[in-house]
Design an enzyme around this catalytic site. Sequence first.
Site, PDB file in Angstrom:
ATOM      1  N   GLY A  11       0.660  -1.300   0.214  1.00 41.44           N
ATOM      2  CA  GLY A  11      -0.030   0.549  -0.248  1.00 41.44           C
ATOM      3  C   GLY A  11       0.855   1.285   0.054  1.00 41.44           C
ATOM      4  N   ARG A  72       1.289  -5.035  -5.612  1.00 36.97           N
ATOM      5  CA  ARG A  72       1.231  -5.909  -4.873  1.00 36.97           C
ATOM      6  C   ARG A  72       1.341  -7.113  -5.614  1.00 36.97           C
ATOM      7  NH1 ARG A  72      -0.251  -4.754   0.925  1.00 36.97           N
ATOM      8  NH2 ARG A  72      -1.367  -3.606   0.405  1.00 36.97           N
ATOM      9  N   ASP A 103       5.411  -4.831   6.205  1.00 35.89           N
ATOM     10  CA  ASP A 103       5.991  -6.196   6.205  1.00 35.89           C
ATOM     11  C   ASP A 103       6.130  -7.215   5.151  1.00 35.89           C
ATOM     12  OD1 ASP A 103       3.068  -6.905   6.345  1.00 35.89           O
ATOM     13  OD2 ASP A 103       3.086  -7.692   8.537  1.00 35.89           O
ATOM     14  N   THR A 125       4.030   2.826   6.091  1.00 34.44           N
ATOM     15  CA  THR A 125       2.491   2.368   5.726  1.00 34.44           C
ATOM     16  C   THR A 125       1.908   3.296   6.736  1.00 34.44           C
ATOM     17  OG1 THR A 125       1.422   0.129   6.677  1.00 34.44           O
ATOM     18  CG2 THR A 125       3.628   0.766   7.672  1.00 34.44           C
ATOM     19  N   ASP A 127      -0.654   2.386   8.917  1.00 34.17           N
ATOM     20  CA  ASP A 127      -0.954   1.346   9.859  1.00 34.17           C
ATOM     21  C   ASP A 127       0.065   2.110  11.165  1.00 34.17           C
ATOM     22  OD1 ASP A 127      -3.668   1.084   8.841  1.00 34.17           O
ATOM     23  OD2 ASP A 127      -2.367  -1.161   8.155  1.00 34.17           O
ATOM     24  N   ASP A 129       2.242  -0.263  12.124  1.00 36.49           N
ATOM     25  CA  ASP A 129       2.239  -1.413  12.887  1.00 36.49           C
ATOM     26  C   ASP A 129       3.558  -1.969  12.711  1.00 36.49           C
ATOM     27  OD1 ASP A 129       1.966  -1.752   9.952  1.00 36.49           O
ATOM     28  OD2 ASP A 129       0.375  -3.121  10.083  1.00 36.49           O
ATOM     29  N   ARG A 171      -7.345  -2.993   9.574  1.00 33.17           N
ATOM     30  CA  ARG A 171      -7.098  -4.462   9.823  1.00 33.17           C
ATOM     31  C   ARG A 171      -6.541  -4.860  10.768  1.00 33.17           C
ATOM     32  NH1 ARG A 171      -5.907  -6.961   4.662  1.00 33.17           N
ATOM     33  NH2 ARG A 171      -3.604  -7.269   5.556  1.00 33.17           N
TER      34      ARG A 171
END
Length: 319
Positions: A11, A72, A103, A125, A127, A129, A171
């Site tokens: 992303g 992707r 990741d 990213t 997120d 994360d 998510r």
Amino acid sequence: MKRIGVLTSGGDAPGMNAAIRAVVRKAIYHDIEVYGIKYGYQGLMEGNIEKMEIGSVGDIIHRGGTIIYSARSEEFKTDAGQEKGIEQLKKFGIEGLIIIGGDGSFRGAQKLTEKGYPCIGIPGTIDNDIAGTDFTIGFDTALNTIIEAIDKVRDTATSHKRTYIIEVMGRDAGDLALWAGLADGAESILIPEVKDEFDEVIERLKRGHERGKKHSIIVLAEGVGSGFDYGKRIEETSDLETRVTVLGYIQRGGSPTASDRVLASRLGGYAVDLLRKGEAGRMVGIQNNKLVNHDILEILAQPHTIDKDMYQLSKELSI
């Protein structure tokens, strides 16, 4: 090392262009040629590779997205796909890679490192994360986009006696929801890492309603479930009129904040330094405002965690 490649994978995130710019210009400053690999690992396998010059990254630091595009690739997860990519690296004489992504992108970087092509990962990213870094590129911009949206929803909320649910990305990680909810004074913050009992959410809403509160804001990370389903459940349980706003991909776009531009520039330059020193299979990050680097395998093995003290504070402030 005289020739390196740079790619963005997964992303997109605001600030990726600033990182690309830093990689290209820092490398050229040290007499290293840089090749941009378009469309991530898919583009690597297909040989979609072009040499980049100083002018290639001019006037991009303020732009969202990624000028070398992203994609992707399931094929690259296979040995055959990785060998295709390696053949292209040999063809172009590329000796090392800088991978900007999350990741999944780092797993590809680790595979290439194991097969003799040193890679350095840069966490990009929204997120936030990724372990081993306080912040990832794009998180601050996405967070501010969410806050701006909630502020506008609140303007409407003050005109109507309703409960508003704001569904944000996340998510598997709740950082965006947690930070945005705390910054905007949300009554409840629902994130995948913590099971927030539905009865507690209803109790907080009713308590606010009873003391004359005209509206309520709930921030929900997509990993918890559908905002529309949650809103319907609230209405059925409490008779409180509820509206839902799903922010979606608007969170991934936009001009990066100053914080993301600076972070991306620092990480991009640091990644080049590590390749020049012969490092491989490392991820760069920032902790306590200091540049750090970690073994990618160790980072991938660590689960994402949230700041539990911050989450507890958000509940205490929403009484």
